[in-house]
Design a protein around this motif. Sequence first.
Motif, PDB file in Angstrom:
ATOM      1  N   ILE A 107       0.839  -1.207   0.000  1.00  0.00           N
ATOM      2  CA  ILE A 107       0.000   0.000   0.000  1.00  0.00           C
ATOM      3  C   ILE A 107       0.870   1.252   0.000  1.00  0.00           C
ATOM      4  O   ILE A 107       0.637   2.194  -0.765  1.00  0.00           O
ATOM      5  CB  ILE A 107      -0.951   0.004   1.223  1.00  0.00           C
ATOM      6  CG1 ILE A 107      -1.965  -1.136   1.123  1.00  0.00           C
ATOM      7  CG2 ILE A 107      -1.682   1.351   1.314  1.00  0.00           C
ATOM      8  CD1 ILE A 107      -2.750  -1.372   2.396  1.00  0.00           C
ATOM      9  N   GLU A 108       1.889   1.253   0.845  1.00  0.00           N
ATOM     10  CA  GLU A 108       2.791   2.410   0.923  1.00  0.00           C
ATOM     11  C   GLU A 108       3.521   2.629  -0.401  1.00  0.00           C
ATOM     12  O   GLU A 108       3.659   3.774  -0.869  1.00  0.00           O
ATOM     13  CB  GLU A 108       3.801   2.200   2.053  1.00  0.00           C
ATOM     14  CG  GLU A 108       3.189   2.253   3.441  1.00  0.00           C
ATOM     15  CD  GLU A 108       4.196   1.915   4.526  1.00  0.00           C
ATOM     16  OE1 GLU A 108       5.388   1.700   4.180  1.00  0.00           O
ATOM     17  OE2 GLU A 108       3.816   1.866   5.704  1.00  0.00           O
ATOM     18  N   THR A 109       3.981   1.549  -1.006  1.00  0.00           N
ATOM     19  CA  THR A 109       4.697   1.651  -2.279  1.00  0.00           C
ATOM     20  C   THR A 109       3.765   2.113  -3.382  1.00  0.00           C
ATOM     21  O   THR A 109       4.130   2.964  -4.212  1.00  0.00           O
ATOM     22  CB  THR A 109       5.331   0.297  -2.650  1.00  0.00           C
ATOM     23  OG1 THR A 109       6.227  -0.105  -1.614  1.00  0.00           O
ATOM     24  CG2 THR A 109       6.086   0.391  -3.964  1.00  0.00           C
ATOM     25  N   PHE A 110       2.561   1.572  -3.411  1.00  0.00           N
ATOM     26  CA  PHE A 110       1.578   1.982  -4.414  1.00  0.00           C
ATOM     27  C   PHE A 110       1.280   3.471  -4.285  1.00  0.00           C
ATOM     28  O   PHE A 110       1.226   4.193  -5.295  1.00  0.00           O
ATOM     29  CB  PHE A 110       0.289   1.173  -4.239  1.00  0.00           C
ATOM     30  CG  PHE A 110      -0.785   1.527  -5.230  1.00  0.00           C
ATOM     31  CD1 PHE A 110      -0.770   1.011  -6.512  1.00  0.00           C
ATOM     32  CD2 PHE A 110      -1.819   2.388  -4.877  1.00  0.00           C
ATOM     33  CE1 PHE A 110      -1.753   1.341  -7.431  1.00  0.00           C
ATOM     34  CE2 PHE A 110      -2.811   2.726  -5.781  1.00  0.00           C
ATOM     35  CZ  PHE A 110      -2.777   2.203  -7.063  1.00  0.00           C
ATOM     36  N   GLU A 111       1.095   3.929  -3.070  1.00  0.00           N
ATOM     37  CA  GLU A 111       0.786   5.348  -2.864  1.00  0.00           C
ATOM     38  C   GLU A 111       1.947   6.237  -3.301  1.00  0.00           C
ATOM     39  O   GLU A 111       1.733   7.282  -3.927  1.00  0.00           O
ATOM     40  CB  GLU A 111       0.450   5.607  -1.402  1.00  0.00           C
ATOM     41  CG  GLU A 111       0.024   7.046  -1.123  1.00  0.00           C
ATOM     42  CD  GLU A 111      -0.513   7.235   0.276  1.00  0.00           C
ATOM     43  OE1 GLU A 111      -1.365   8.133   0.459  1.00  0.00           O
ATOM     44  OE2 GLU A 111      -0.091   6.491   1.184  1.00  0.00           O
ATOM     45  N   LYS A 112       3.170   5.819  -3.007  1.00  0.00           N
ATOM     46  CA  LYS A 112       4.349   6.600  -3.402  1.00  0.00           C
ATOM     47  C   LYS A 112       4.419   6.752  -4.922  1.00  0.00           C
ATOM     48  O   LYS A 112       4.586   7.863  -5.444  1.00  0.00           O
ATOM     49  CB  LYS A 112       5.622   5.917  -2.890  1.00  0.00           C
ATOM     50  CG  LYS A 112       6.911   6.628  -3.300  1.00  0.00           C
ATOM     51  CD  LYS A 112       8.149   5.896  -2.809  1.00  0.00           C
ATOM     52  CE  LYS A 112       8.360   4.589  -3.556  1.00  0.00           C
ATOM     53  NZ  LYS A 112       9.641   3.934  -3.155  1.00  0.00           N
ATOM     54  N   PHE A 113       4.257   5.640  -5.639  1.00  0.00           N
ATOM     55  CA  PHE A 113       4.320   5.701  -7.102  1.00  0.00           C
ATOM     56  C   PHE A 113       3.128   6.447  -7.688  1.00  0.00           C
ATOM     57  O   PHE A 113       3.258   7.176  -8.673  1.00  0.00           O
ATOM     58  CB  PHE A 113       4.406   4.298  -7.693  1.00  0.00           C
ATOM     59  CG  PHE A 113       5.686   3.583  -7.415  1.00  0.00           C
ATOM     60  CD1 PHE A 113       6.887   4.267  -7.301  1.00  0.00           C
ATOM     61  CD2 PHE A 113       5.712   2.202  -7.250  1.00  0.00           C
ATOM     62  CE1 PHE A 113       8.081   3.608  -7.039  1.00  0.00           C
ATOM     63  CE2 PHE A 113       6.888   1.524  -6.996  1.00  0.00           C
ATOM     64  CZ  PHE A 113       8.080   2.231  -6.883  1.00  0.00           C
TER      65      PHE A 113
END
Length: 307
Positions: free
Chosen positions: A136-142
């Motif tokens: 979730i954190e990685t998806f939000e960052k990208f």
Amino acid sequence: MAHIISASRRTDIPAFYSDWFMDRIDEGSCKYQSPMNPLKTLSLSIKDVLAIVFWSRNYGHMIKKGYLQKLRDKGYDFFMHFTIVGYPDFLDPNVITPREAVKQFRFLSRTFGKESICWRFDPIIFSSVTSMEERIETFEKFAKQLSSYTEYCIISILDLYKKTIKNMAEKGINCYDPLKGIGPITYSEAREMFRKMASIAKKENIGLYTCCEKRIREDEELDIDKGSCINKYWLADILRDKQKKEEILKLPPDYGQRKKFDCGCYKSTDIGLYNSCIHGCVYCYANKNKEKVKENYKDYIQNKEYN
């Protein structure tokens, strides 16, 4: 009959074989082979190609050589799938850094239009070494980094083929599929992750679509649409030739793809070769034999042959 070229679901042509591809464009045809079928010749003449759909994790070589602009100048229209997932090196040993990938993505979007490029956040891996919180954190960052550079994001869950399970197990990794009840993660837990991802995508004005994930797509509360990776409507929006635009909208669904798994693709011809991608992703479905991969790539480097 004019056709869509898929380059390629089976390997990373832009990253490793774009010199070959451009040589074939100049020659006007290429050889390709579907599994269990004989070698065939496919026209790459501009009059016979409706559009080209690229799939890649690294467009650096094509950017450096100016290949995409050359294609555009020759009259070819193309759509780019760009996978950026941000897994650790032990899963993706030969993939460019997320920072470089985002840099390339933004350049391609600015140069050819954000309607010509799709961000792929797939596969999503449920395993003993990956967490939903991190995804979730990685998806939000990208999503924040790409929000002004694309209209589309496609997600899917890692398919647990026997070779995938075997390759992951050799690294000491257990794989799960909460959509099918495999492993300790429940669908309710995974569903909450998808809900958060959908909310993030909506906030960043990115349309979120599934690839062969019927259960997610049918979950109305998630509000994630069925994807079409070879999407004739997306392609029609970028075609410059009016006649080709009309022709592409008449294409039927691709019944050679995974229809029973909810594939939404339209008919295309894939010119890729299995066992030829050297990214070395541990979870890859397209490489079954590591030695064959090395052999195929060595042969290409030496002879510039790829079929």
